[in-house]
Design an enzyme around this catalytic site. Structure first.
Site, PDB file in Angstrom:
ATOM      1  N   ASP A 122     -13.117  67.024  52.819  1.00 42.51           N
ATOM      2  CA  ASP A 122     -13.796  67.833  53.835  1.00 42.51           C
ATOM      3  C   ASP A 122     -15.292  67.943  53.546  1.00 42.51           C
ATOM      4  O   ASP A 122     -15.713  68.039  52.389  1.00 42.51           O
ATOM      5  CB  ASP A 122     -13.162  69.231  53.832  1.00 42.51           C
ATOM      6  CG  ASP A 122     -13.830  70.187  54.784  1.00 42.51           C
ATOM      7  OD1 ASP A 122     -13.811  69.913  55.992  1.00 42.51           O
ATOM      8  OD2 ASP A 122     -14.381  71.210  54.319  1.00 42.51           O
ATOM      9  N   GLU A 166     -14.971  62.920  55.424  1.00 44.99           N
ATOM     10  CA  GLU A 166     -15.564  63.497  56.633  1.00 44.99           C
ATOM     11  C   GLU A 166     -17.068  63.604  56.351  1.00 44.99           C
ATOM     12  O   GLU A 166     -17.525  64.579  55.758  1.00 44.99           O
ATOM     13  CB  GLU A 166     -14.984  64.877  56.945  1.00 44.99           C
ATOM     14  CG  GLU A 166     -15.519  65.431  58.254  1.00 44.99           C
ATOM     15  CD  GLU A 166     -15.511  66.948  58.327  1.00 44.99           C
ATOM     16  OE1 GLU A 166     -15.597  67.473  59.445  1.00 44.99           O
ATOM     17  OE2 GLU A 166     -15.455  67.603  57.273  1.00 44.99           O
TER      18      GLU A 166
END
Length: 716
Positions: free
Chosen positions: A398, A451
């Site tokens: 993330d 990401e």
């Protein structure tokens, strides 16, 4: 009462850093003596292994006892009276250390890749006695004690000893799996910190309670392994992203358990043809509204849905359906809840002390200090833990951009440059490279995905060539451009033709995943269906065309739950998806086309073998902006493995539309999003089209409105 020594006072006052030096069995002046600290005990007797007994003398009213062993026995037990009750117990301070010299060396070096085998709470046996070994890092603490169900949460009863570079340990006999515990930490100034959950806990209480739970992670059932090629670059990868708490709920809005989800979720995803399930963070977290992205327990599957072994069962169920399992992983930041990692030992242990480095302004969370050996070891070992203990097949990392840039979302003057004066976080870069090196080195069939929302180069390129070493990168630019394009009224799309073309300029600079993730259906962005313009027929036709465009485009695929049947409203973590929409034919049509697109993507090598290779793509028509038409050829590894994809992003039907192809002969229309089966108007090419006579093979096609068609050559 006798005059207490300084060591005895340190024990009574809870500030001794090595209670083993004073408590337990010791030889002094040719005597074998035992000291025990049992607060609130009125009497203590020592019983040696031969049955001999001696009453210990209470030398301090707080519960400090001293006396001789009846013999030269090495083993003994204590019998203590608490009020009217007499309890027989093992003395924790007679047992040997938990950490070996090799452990301490590797921990000090920051290379203990199986950190989870030693730190945390482990049910073990020592000297034939069952119990739990507790180990925690707190290098700046003056004293640390274990508190829990087994000692009445009394910080006086089980002080730990410190070894190496700040690793506190204690074996507590008799403690069992399932018992709750925390650490009572005294900071270097003598202040008592809030009770801390174990950073390495393998299980935890359901929020709002925050205690860690003793759990034998070595006894976890090992899931059936997924196929070795499931994450390969030339394999079809179509990911179904899921938030476990809101995918489906019971009639009374109760969460489904891991086992209930295992009975339904894998079969559903497999029926729709997905190859992977990606779970939004399952690490323990205190706040439902963070969706798991503010974790406090990186080593514990959240207890919201059941115990750890039930999570392992869910992974196994996915593998048995042929699905890979990817986990969202959050090594970039953590919340500052008092029981968590923040200010863990009274200092900034896991985070940076300076808020210009150590606090995220967007999320009001703390940032890991990647320059600290112990922190990097903690995070890298955690990544390996999920691959090892739970058999997951990959980790999606993330918010990588927030890790890479020191000035990420910070005002001018609100950040600290690196040693070269730049904005790059050099320690984070090295951490990410080490993470990927260790993951692929130890689990070569696993993968990682970043990401990463900026133009940082070579995110998914090998470390030895200057890359970060990820397996894949989310293509955030593709997502933003194409969603913006498809959200416009078709009459205006000709003015934004470049939003479709632009992504192909860089489509092969990384190993890309095309993400339609949870972030695109919250915070006022509307659902994917909710972005589509026009009346209801046009909205659903646009959605079908957009999904088909995605599956025909180079790159692996990712779709958030609910998008596969046209969820109308924005996603809410507090409620189930709107499964009742499947009572309507148009929503069933969306679900049917996802099933067929996945099947086509899996079964037609031209659509996946060269997803990450420029040799797998060729524009056929890129300049028909007035008609908002695009055509391209997807290619596989062998010569005739081809698929022609044609998108018409207007409501106008085009007949006798000429498209050149590489092979003469018959081309089969393998999928048409305007089929009545999906809710379309059934305009198409009757299944098969034959090339026209001419020097250059060419097809005369009927292009349905707001639709995409796929054509593949028939065998020669």
């Amino acid at each position: 009462m006798t005059e207490l020594s300084s060591e005895a006072r340190a024990i009574v006052e809870g500030r001794h850093s090595d209670p083993f030096h004073y408590l337990g069995r010791h030889r002094e002046n040719d005597r074998q003596v035992v000291r025990a600290y049992l607060p609130e005990a009125s009497e203590v007797r020592v019983i040696d292994e031969h049955g001999g007994e001696t009453t210990l003398t209470r030398i301090h009213h707080a519960g400090l006892f001293l006396g001789d062993l009846p013999s030269d026995a090495q083993r003994y037990r204590l019998r203590a009276r608490f009020g009217a009750d007499t309890v027989e117990l093992e003395d924790p301070y007679r047992f040997p250390p938990i950490l070996s010299d090799l452990d301490l060396y590797l921990l000090g070096e920051g290379t203990h890749q199986r950190l989870y085998d030693k730190l945390g709470a482990h049910p073990i046996a020592m000297d034939g006695v069952g119990g739990t070994g507790f180990v925690v890092l707190a290098p700046n603490a003056r004293a640390v004690a274990v508190v829990g169900d087994f000692n009445g949460w009394d910080r006086r009863r089980h002080p730990m000893r410190v070894r190496g570079k700040g690793y506190w340990e204690l074996f507590i006999p008799g403690t069992r799996t399932g018992e709750r515990y925390k650490y009572a930490i005294t900071d270097r100034g003598g202040g008592l910190l809030p009770l801390k959950s174990d950073p390495m806990a393998f299980a935890a209480e359901v929020r709002p309670n925050t205690a860690s739970i003793v759990f034998d992670e070595e006894a976890l059932p090992r899931p059936t392994p997924a196929a070795a090629t499931i994450n390969a670059r030339n394999a079809p990868i179509s990911i179904y992203e899921v938030h476990l708490g809101s995918w489906r709920r019971s009639d009374d809005n109760r969460w489904l358990s891991y086992r209930e989800l295992a009975d339904t979720l894998p079969r559903y995803a497999r029926d729709l043809g997905f190859t992977h399930i990606e779970l939004m963070p399952v690490n323990e977290h205190p706040f439902d509204g963070s969706w798991g992205y503010q974790p406090t327990g990186l080593y514990a599957p959240t207890s919201r849905f059941g115990p750890p072994e039930d999570f392992a069962h869910l992974v196994d169920a996915c593998h048995r359906e042929g699905l890979g399992v990817l986990l969202d992983w959050v090594p970039g930041h953590f919340p500052d809840d008092p029981h968590g990692l923040g200010h863990f030992d009274g200092t900034a242990l896991y985070e940076h002390a300076n808020p210009l480095q150590g606090r995220h302004l967007d999320w009001d969370t703390l940032i890991y200090n990647y320059g600290r050996t112990e922190v990097v070891n903690f995070l890298v070992a955690n990544a390996l833990f999920w691959l090892d203990r739970y058999g997951v097949d990959g980790l999606r990392v993330d918010a990588v951009a927030s890790m890479l840039y020191l000035d990420y979302s910070r005002p001018e003057g609100g950040w600290i440059p690196n040693k070269h004066g730049g904005r790059e976080n050099l320690e984070a870069i090295e951490f990410l490279r080490r993470f990927n090196r260790e993951v692929f080195g130890k689990f070569p069939h696993a993968t990682t995905a970043a990401e990463e929302s900026t133009a940082w180069p070579q995110v998914s390129r090998p470390i030895e060539f200057g890359g970060l070493g990820f397996g894949y990168k989310w293509n955030m630019g593709w997502m933003h451009d194409t969603l913006d394009y498809i959200g416009k009224d078709p009459i205006y799309r000709k003015h934004h033709h470049g939003q479709i073309l632009f992504g192909l300029h860089y489509a092969f600079s990384e190993n890309f995943i095309l993400p339609l993730s949870h972030d695109e259906v919250v915070h006022g962005k509307r659902s994917i269906l909710g972005r589509m313009p026009g009346d209801d027929w046009q909205r659903f036709a646009n959605l079908r065309a957009y999904y088909a465009f995605m599956f025909g485009h180079p790159g692996k695929k990712l779709m958030f739950m609910g998008a596969e049947f046209g969820q109308e409203r924005e996603w809410s973590h507090d409620h189930s998806l709107d499964w009742h929409l499947l009572d309507q034919a148009r929503h069933r049509g969306i679900q049917a086309i996802i099933r067929d697109l996945n099947a086509l993507y899996r079964n037609l090598p031209a659509l996946h073998e060269l997803d990450c290779d420029p040799a797998g793509f060729e524009w056929i028509i890129a300049n028909d902006a007035n008609n908002s038409i695009f055509a391209w050829m997807r290619k596989g590894e062998s010569g005739r493995t081809r698929c022609l994809v044609i998108a018409n992003f207007t409501p106008t039907v085009h007949r006798d539309y000429r498209v050149r192809v590489p092979f003469a002969g018959k081309w089969r229309e393998t999928l048409n999003t305007d089929s009545a089966h999906y809710g379309g108007s059934n305009v198409g090419n009757n299944g098969v089209v034959e090339t026209l006579d001419g020097v250059i093979p060419e097809l005369s096609l009927t292009l349905p409105p707001l639709a995409v068609i796929f054509l593949a050559p028939e065998p020669a």
